[in-house]
Motif scaffolding. Structure first.
Motif, PDB file in Angstrom:
ATOM      1  N   HIS A  56       0.823  -1.215   0.000  1.00  0.00           N
ATOM      2  CA  HIS A  56       0.000   0.000   0.000  1.00  0.00           C
ATOM      3  C   HIS A  56       0.859   1.268   0.000  1.00  0.00           C
ATOM      4  CE1 HIS A  56      -3.908  -1.736  -0.057  1.00  0.00           C
ATOM      5  NE2 HIS A  56      -3.663  -2.485   1.004  1.00  0.00           N
ATOM      6  N   MET A  59       1.875   1.792  -3.484  1.00  0.00           N
ATOM      7  CA  MET A  59       0.715   2.292  -4.234  1.00  0.00           C
ATOM      8  C   MET A  59       0.455   3.757  -3.918  1.00  0.00           C
ATOM      9  SD  MET A  59      -1.937  -0.903  -4.055  1.00  0.00           S
ATOM     10  CE  MET A  59      -1.812  -2.273  -5.198  1.00  0.00           C
ATOM     11  N   PHE A  60       0.651   4.134  -2.662  1.00  0.00           N
ATOM     12  CA  PHE A  60       0.517   5.525  -2.234  1.00  0.00           C
ATOM     13  C   PHE A  60       1.511   6.405  -2.998  1.00  0.00           C
ATOM     14  CE2 PHE A  60       1.994   8.829   0.789  1.00  0.00           C
ATOM     15  CZ  PHE A  60       0.805   9.523   1.004  1.00  0.00           C
ATOM     16  N   GLU A  71      -6.393   7.813  -5.415  1.00  0.00           N
ATOM     17  CA  GLU A  71      -5.457   6.738  -5.053  1.00  0.00           C
ATOM     18  C   GLU A  71      -4.649   7.120  -3.817  1.00  0.00           C
ATOM     19  OE1 GLU A  71      -4.821   3.041  -5.327  1.00  0.00           O
ATOM     20  OE2 GLU A  71      -5.701   3.867  -7.153  1.00  0.00           O
ATOM     21  N   GLN A  75      -5.057   4.873  -0.571  1.00  0.00           N
ATOM     22  CA  GLN A  75      -3.891   4.140  -0.065  1.00  0.00           C
ATOM     23  C   GLN A  75      -3.524   4.581   1.347  1.00  0.00           C
ATOM     24  OE1 GLN A  75      -2.976   1.427  -1.370  1.00  0.00           O
ATOM     25  NE2 GLN A  75      -4.266   1.783  -3.156  1.00  0.00           N
TER      26      GLN A  75
END
Length: 132
Positions: A56, A59-60, A71, A75
Motif C-alpha cells: 500500500h 501504491m501511495f 489513489e 492508499q
C-alpha cells in the motif's frame, strides 16, 4: 487464534519477485505494467502486516507520482488500517488493493498465484484469509 506475523519463505520469494518486476517496469516508464505488479504483490502480501502495508505504501507513492488524489487518499486509509486485518487473518482474499476497487471486496485469485495461495478461503463472501 493464530496471528499472521511472519511471512513464509515461498511467499517472500513471490512477493519480492512482484516488487522487483514493479521496479523494473517503473524504471522503463511502463506504468501500466508497474501497477499490475503492485496489485499482484498486494494479493500475495496482504496476509502479513509488513508486506501488506509495504504494497500500500508503494501504491501511495505511485498515486503521488500520478497526481491521483483518489489513489493517494485510498492508499493512506489502507496503510493505516490494512495491517490489522492481516494480523488477524481477516482480509478480502484476492483483492488487488487499488483504491478503484472496494476495500473489503474479495476478488478472484489469478491462475498463476493459486498454487501459492492454495490455503486461501476463496469461498467466503466477506473478509476471510487462510483456512484454519
Amino acid at each position: 487464534m493464530k496471528l499472521n506475523v511472519l511471512m513464509p519463505t515461498n511467499f517472500k520469494i513471490a512477493y519480492r519477485k512482484e516488487i522487483q518486476n514493479y521496479k523494473d517496469s517503473l524504471s522503463q516508464n511502463n506504468e501500466l505494467a508497474a501497477w499490475r505488479y503492485l496489485e499482484r504483490a498486494h494479493i500475495i502480501g496482504q496476509y502479513y502486516p509488513v508486506p501488506h502495508t509495504g504494497s500500500h505504501f508503494r501504491m501511495f507513492l505511485f498515486g503521488i507520482r500520478k497526481g491521483d488524489l483518489k489513489e493517494i487518499y485510498g492508499q493512506f486509509i489502507r496503510m493505516v488500517f490494512g495491517w490489522i486485518g492481516s494480523l488477524f487473518n481477516r482480509i478480502p482474499v484476492g483483492n488487488t488493493g487499488s483504491a478503484s476497487v472496494p476495500i473489503f471486496a474479495p476478488m478472484p485469485i489469478p491462475d498463476d498465484l493459486r498454487s501459492l495461495l492454495h490455503n486461501a478461503d476463496t469461498e467466503a463472501k466477506g473478509l476471510s484469509g487462510f483456512k484454519e
